[in-house]
Scaffold this motif. Structure first.
Motif, PDB file in Angstrom:
ATOM      1  N   ILE A 103      33.086  62.416 -14.633  1.00 19.47           N
ATOM      2  CA  ILE A 103      34.110  63.113 -15.777  1.00 19.47           C
ATOM      3  C   ILE A 103      33.855  62.807 -16.993  1.00 19.47           C
ATOM      4  CG2 ILE A 103      36.707  62.885 -16.146  1.00 19.47           C
ATOM      5  CD1 ILE A 103      37.374  62.188 -13.484  1.00 19.47           C
ATOM      6  N   ALA A 104      33.900  63.794 -17.928  1.00 20.00           N
ATOM      7  CA  ALA A 104      33.302  63.637 -19.289  1.00 20.00           C
ATOM      8  C   ALA A 104      34.258  64.073 -20.181  1.00 20.00           C
ATOM      9  CB  ALA A 104      31.949  63.850 -19.636  1.00 20.00           C
ATOM     10  N   ALA A 105      34.357  63.692 -21.488  1.00 17.82           N
ATOM     11  CA  ALA A 105      35.143  64.338 -22.428  1.00 17.82           C
ATOM     12  C   ALA A 105      34.728  65.811 -22.669  1.00 17.82           C
ATOM     13  CB  ALA A 105      35.150  63.523 -23.759  1.00 17.82           C
ATOM     14  N   GLY A 106      35.559  66.624 -22.850  1.00 16.68           N
ATOM     15  CA  GLY A 106      35.048  68.111 -22.992  1.00 16.68           C
ATOM     16  C   GLY A 106      35.114  69.082 -21.896  1.00 16.68           C
ATOM     17  N   GLN A 107      35.237  68.569 -20.759  1.00 17.62           N
ATOM     18  CA  GLN A 107      35.338  69.229 -19.521  1.00 17.62           C
ATOM     19  C   GLN A 107      36.784  69.746 -19.364  1.00 17.62           C
ATOM     20  OE1 GLN A 107      34.667  66.413 -16.405  1.00 17.62           O
ATOM     21  NE2 GLN A 107      32.241  66.717 -16.604  1.00 17.62           N
TER      22      GLN A 107
END
Length: 230
Positions: free
Chosen positions: A158-162
């Motif tokens: 999980i990462a920012a922007g997804q």
């Protein structure tokens, strides 16, 4: 993106009776089972005592009460999951929401305390803590929400922007004020993040795909119309 959905689709995605994952959630750990079992045993004993006090007139209902209370350890999770589902279904309006992950971080939360006695006979309070993932999502309209869930290994990607998707509920027809949100689905990872599995997840994914196809078709038709005008 926020798309209102019909009541029919909402009830398709949000069940009334407990699903398998919801039952497992409320089944809990072994100590939770023992707690329900002890309630069943105490209730059966109370009914037995009442039967002795009230005499033969109580016999007609005693067997039924024995069956109901004696099996509480089994049907308890069904009851509590169903009550939680009904609480979610009380909202009049709902919508399919799509935004992006804004932030993701780990925290350590207190989930309970236990009393124990040490070797010197002193009463000790032990704190039970759990590492949890915190997922903040939002859209370009300014809506943001934070969901906290148990930490697991499959959340490493999980990462920012997804892209993030979920169901939102409201008592306002325009969904201006969001009263409750559901589990969060991350299509890129095919991953759900939630504390409690509110939705029939396969049905939600189908709704997501249908809305995406409809949106893509609408965008293509709009582009064709623009070319014709020019």
């Amino acid at each position: 993106m926020l798309i209102p959905i019909t009541r029919q689709k909402f009830e398709q995605v949000v069940p009334i009776l407990a699903t398998g994952p919801q039952y497992a959630y409320y089944w809990g750990k072994f100590r939770d089972f023992l707690k329900r079992l002890s309630i069943s045993v105490v209730a059966v004993v109370i009914i037995l005592i009442l039967g002795l006090l009230l005499g033969p007139g109580f016999n007609g209902i005693r067997l039924l009460l024995w069956i109901i209370t004696g099996l509480y350890w089994w049907w308890g999770p069904i009851y509590w999951a169903t009550m939680r589902n009904l609480q979610m279904r009380r909202y009049k309006y709902s919508g399919f929401w799509r935004g992006r992950v804004l932030d993701v971080f780990i925290s350590e939360e207190l989930i309970g305390t236990e009393e124990t006695v040490n070797k010197r006979g002193e009463l000790m309070i032990v704190e039970n803590r759990e590492r949890r993932i915190n997922l903040e999502v939002g859209d370009n309209q300014g809506f943001t929400t934070l969901l906290q869930a148990p930490l697991s290994r499959n959340q490493k990607g999980i990462a920012a922007g997804q892209i993030a998707e979920m169901l939102v509920m409201s008592n306002q027809a325009d969904l201006e004020r969001i009263a409750q949100t559901s589990d969060i689905y991350l299509p890129r990872l095919d991953l759900w993040v939630s504390d409690y599995p509110h939705l029939r997840r396969e049905d939600f994914v189908q709704v997501s795909q249908q809305l995406s196809r409809s949106r893509d078709r609408g965008n293509r038709e709009e582009r064709v119309a623009r070319r014709r005008r020019y």
